[in-house]
Design an enzyme around this catalytic site. Structure first.
Site, short mmCIF file in Angstrom:
data_model
loop_
_atom_site.label_atom_id
_atom_site.label_comp_id
_atom_site.label_asym_id
_atom_site.label_seq_id
_atom_site.Cartn_x
_atom_site.Cartn_y
_atom_site.Cartn_z
N GLY A 248 -15.12 121.73 -36.13
CA GLY A 248 -15.85 121.44 -37.36
C GLY A 248 -15.08 121.08 -38.61
N GLU A 290 -12.12 124.48 -31.27
CA GLU A 290 -12.56 123.27 -30.55
C GLU A 290 -12.67 122.05 -31.45
OE1 GLU A 290 -16.42 124.56 -29.26
OE2 GLU A 290 -15.62 125.51 -27.47
N PRO A 291 -11.57 121.60 -32.01
CA PRO A 291 -11.66 120.44 -32.89
C PRO A 291 -11.91 119.15 -32.12
CG PRO A 291 -9.37 120.99 -32.49
CD PRO A 291 -10.17 122.06 -31.81
N GLY A 292 -12.72 118.30 -32.68
CA GLY A 292 -12.91 116.96 -32.11
C GLY A 292 -12.49 115.95 -33.17
N ARG A 293 -13.32 115.90 -34.23
CA ARG A 293 -13.11 114.94 -35.31
C ARG A 293 -11.70 114.99 -35.90
NH1 ARG A 293 -17.58 113.25 -38.41
NH2 ARG A 293 -18.66 115.14 -37.74
N ARG A 330 -22.96 105.56 -37.52
CA ARG A 330 -22.92 106.75 -38.39
C ARG A 330 -23.50 106.55 -39.78
NH1 ARG A 330 -19.04 109.34 -39.71
NH2 ARG A 330 -19.90 111.41 -39.45
N TYR A 334 -26.42 109.03 -40.50
CA TYR A 334 -26.09 110.12 -41.43
C TYR A 334 -25.75 109.64 -42.84
CZ TYR A 334 -24.65 111.70 -36.72
OH TYR A 334 -24.57 111.96 -35.40
N CYS A 361 -30.40 93.16 -35.06
CA CYS A 361 -31.63 92.67 -35.67
C CYS A 361 -32.43 93.80 -36.27
CB CYS A 361 -32.44 91.91 -34.65
SG CYS A 361 -31.63 90.37 -34.27
N GLU A 362 -31.87 94.45 -37.29
CA GLU A 362 -32.66 95.36 -38.11
C GLU A 362 -31.94 95.63 -39.41
OE1 GLU A 362 -32.77 98.90 -35.31
OE2 GLU A 362 -32.51 99.87 -37.26
N1 LLP Z 1 -17.65 122.48 -30.40
C1 LLP Z 1 -18.98 122.36 -30.34
C2 LLP Z 1 -19.76 123.36 -29.59
C3 LLP Z 1 -19.64 121.30 -30.99
O1 LLP Z 1 -20.95 121.20 -30.93
C4 LLP Z 1 -18.86 120.33 -31.69
C5 LLP Z 1 -19.50 119.20 -32.35
C6 LLP Z 1 -17.46 120.48 -31.71
C7 LLP Z 1 -16.90 121.57 -31.05
C8 LLP Z 1 -16.56 119.52 -32.40
O2 LLP Z 1 -16.77 119.47 -33.76
P1 LLP Z 1 -15.84 118.59 -34.71
O3 LLP Z 1 -14.49 119.25 -34.80
O4 LLP Z 1 -15.76 117.24 -34.12
O5 LLP Z 1 -16.55 118.58 -36.01
N2 LLP Z 1 -22.18 112.91 -34.16
C9 LLP Z 1 -21.86 113.67 -35.37
C10 LLP Z 1 -21.06 114.92 -35.04
C11 LLP Z 1 -21.74 115.84 -34.06
C12 LLP Z 1 -20.92 117.07 -33.79
C13 LLP Z 1 -21.53 117.89 -32.71
N3 LLP Z 1 -20.76 119.01 -32.29
C14 LLP Z 1 -21.12 112.78 -36.35
O6 LLP Z 1 -20.89 111.62 -36.03
O7 LLP Z 1 -20.78 113.22 -37.45
#
Ligand code: LLP
Length: 432
Positions: A248, A290-293, A330, A334, A361-362
């Protein structure tokens, strides 16, 4: 102008990971996703080193593949020896094909089907993160059939509002994910899981939200979780080994976004965990994040070619590019803001504003409103959107039957295709 230090300009051209983006655009065509491999590794290593220093060797990072997933990325994750968060059979399959060892995978999601559960067990996914009672029973049943003991975490909702945008605000009591402490459901599911003979409860998970900047959210989440864990120890005589605090941390899309120092943030969380464990006399658990972004966002950049420039006198100016909401939904979803740069005209003044829109087309197909760019933008100019490494490729669609762009990785001043461009025949390959 540069929101990340892997961006620079030379002779009027935008460089990304030390490579001229206009040359990459001519070599690979547009729209084009670029990914800076060194930046991915660097971001992973900040998490790895800090977590190890603060929490010891059983703790670690689980990369959240929903942010971006393809085989070459899982190969890098395997090389970097980090765990992963997976949410679907598709992510599991991609990691498996890349040779990733799935014992370090944690399977998330609020509705795992029976097929998903069986598939994940076939592939020896290490941990299931149990979201609800039905799932606990289904995982129990499948594990019993196979005579295995499945390691699990239980997903808890700590009841925290992160004040991020609603679609990603997941820690609140009324979330569709997890089980609230406040309603007693967290304890009830824990008791149920402890009573299932083929499940081995290893600990608890929570995820408060995404693109989070609020000061001490993770500290508060950790404290609430530890208090819950202490109460579970008292009532159910169970002591957890793992506390998984989810992902997050927010990233910088524009100069208005703060820059989060991950090392400081994690150190602060560690301190709060130490103090809380002391107060509760609870053994400090292994901590997972659990970082993604924050691993892939600033490792990504998207290139587009301008197709038309339309001025509506007295109203606004539009630039249409050859991508749009199909490769980056996005803004449409959002209202997310991005930094947009003219890749070949960096030495000019950015003194005119345009709405940059896509080719779908929108009218909602917008990439950025009020982008400041040079005067006299024209067909053929290349536009770069920065910080697109997370939730762009992974959320791309074929809306309007538009083929998805390739992903090209940049490493040591060289480039290689990690995902090839979709062809028109790919688009019809499933049609019978
Ligand atoms: N762990 C869990 C259980 C999650 O649900 C998520 C993201 C993450 C880790 C990773 O979070 P991060 O570090 O990436 O913030 N599509 C949206 C973001 C949806 C995130 C959902 N869960 C966007 O484009 O902003």
């Amino acid at each position: 102008m540069f929101i990340s230090d892997n961006l620079s300009s030379r002779n009027g051209h935008l460089f990304f990971a030390d490579q001229d983006t206009t040359e990459l655009a001519s070599q690979y065509g547009t729209p084009l996703y670029l990914m800076d491999e060194d930046r991915i590794r660097k971001n992973l290593n900040i998490y790895k080193t800090t977590i190890r220093k603060c929490f010891g060797k059983d703790s670690g990072v689980l990369y959240a593949g929903k942010a971006c997933a393809f085989r070459q990325l899982y190969r890098i994750l395997q090389e970097e020896e980090v765990g992963i968060d997976v949410v679907s059979a598709g992510e599991i399959h991609t990691a498996y094909q890349a040779g990733y060892n799935l014992e370090k995978a944690f399977f998330h999601g609020n509705n795992k089907t029976d097929q998903d559960i069986a598939f994940a067990m076939d592939r020896r996914v290490g941990y299931f993160v149990i979201d609800n009672e039905e799932e606990a029973s289904a995982v129990q049943e499948e594990a019993a059939k196979r005579r295995i003991k499945q390691k699990v975490l239980v997903r808890i909702t700590p009841g925290i509002d992160t004040h991020t945008y609603e679609a990603v605000n997941t820690g609140k009591v009324d979330s569709k994910f997890g089980n609230a402490i406040a309603t007693g459901q967290a304890e009830k599911l824990t008791e149920r899981v402890l009573g299932l003979p083929s499940l081995e409860l290893k600990g608890f998970h929570c995820h408060v939200g995404s693109q989070v900047f609020t000061e001490d959210v993770f500290e508060r989440a950790a404290e609430i979780m530890l208090e819950f864990m202490a109460s579970v120890r008292e009532k159910l005589l169970y002591t957890a080994e793992i506390l998984d605090l989810g992902g997050g941390y927010g990233v910088r899309y524009t100069e208005d976004d703060p820059l989060i120092d991950i090392e400081t943030k994690i150190t602060d969380v560690a301190e709060r965990i130490g103090i809380t464990c002391d107060r509760l006399q609870y053994p400090v658990p292994a901590v997972l994040l659990e970082p993604g972004r924050s691993i892939v966002a600033d490792a990504g950049l998207t290139l587009y070619t301008v197709g038309s420039v339309k001025e509506i006198p007295g109203y606004k100016n539009y630039i249409s590019v050859d991508g749009g909401m199909a490769d980056n939904p996005r803004y449409a979803l959002y209202r997310s803001n991005y930094t947009c740069l003219p890749a070949g005209r960096m030495n000019e003044a950015f003194d005119k504003t345009y709405d940059v829109v896509g080719r779908c087309c929108e009218s909602g197909d917008i990439l950025k409103v009020s982008a400041a760019l040079p005067k006299e933008m024209k067909r053929g100019d290349i536009l770069a959107f920065c910080t697109t490494g997370a939730y762009n490729y992974s959320m791309a669609s074929n809306y309007n039957r538009i083929p998805r762009p390739p992903v090209v990785m940049l490493k040591n001043r060289k480039s290689y295709v990690a995902v090839r461009r979709e062809s028109l025949d790919d688009l019809t390959s499933l049609d019978v």
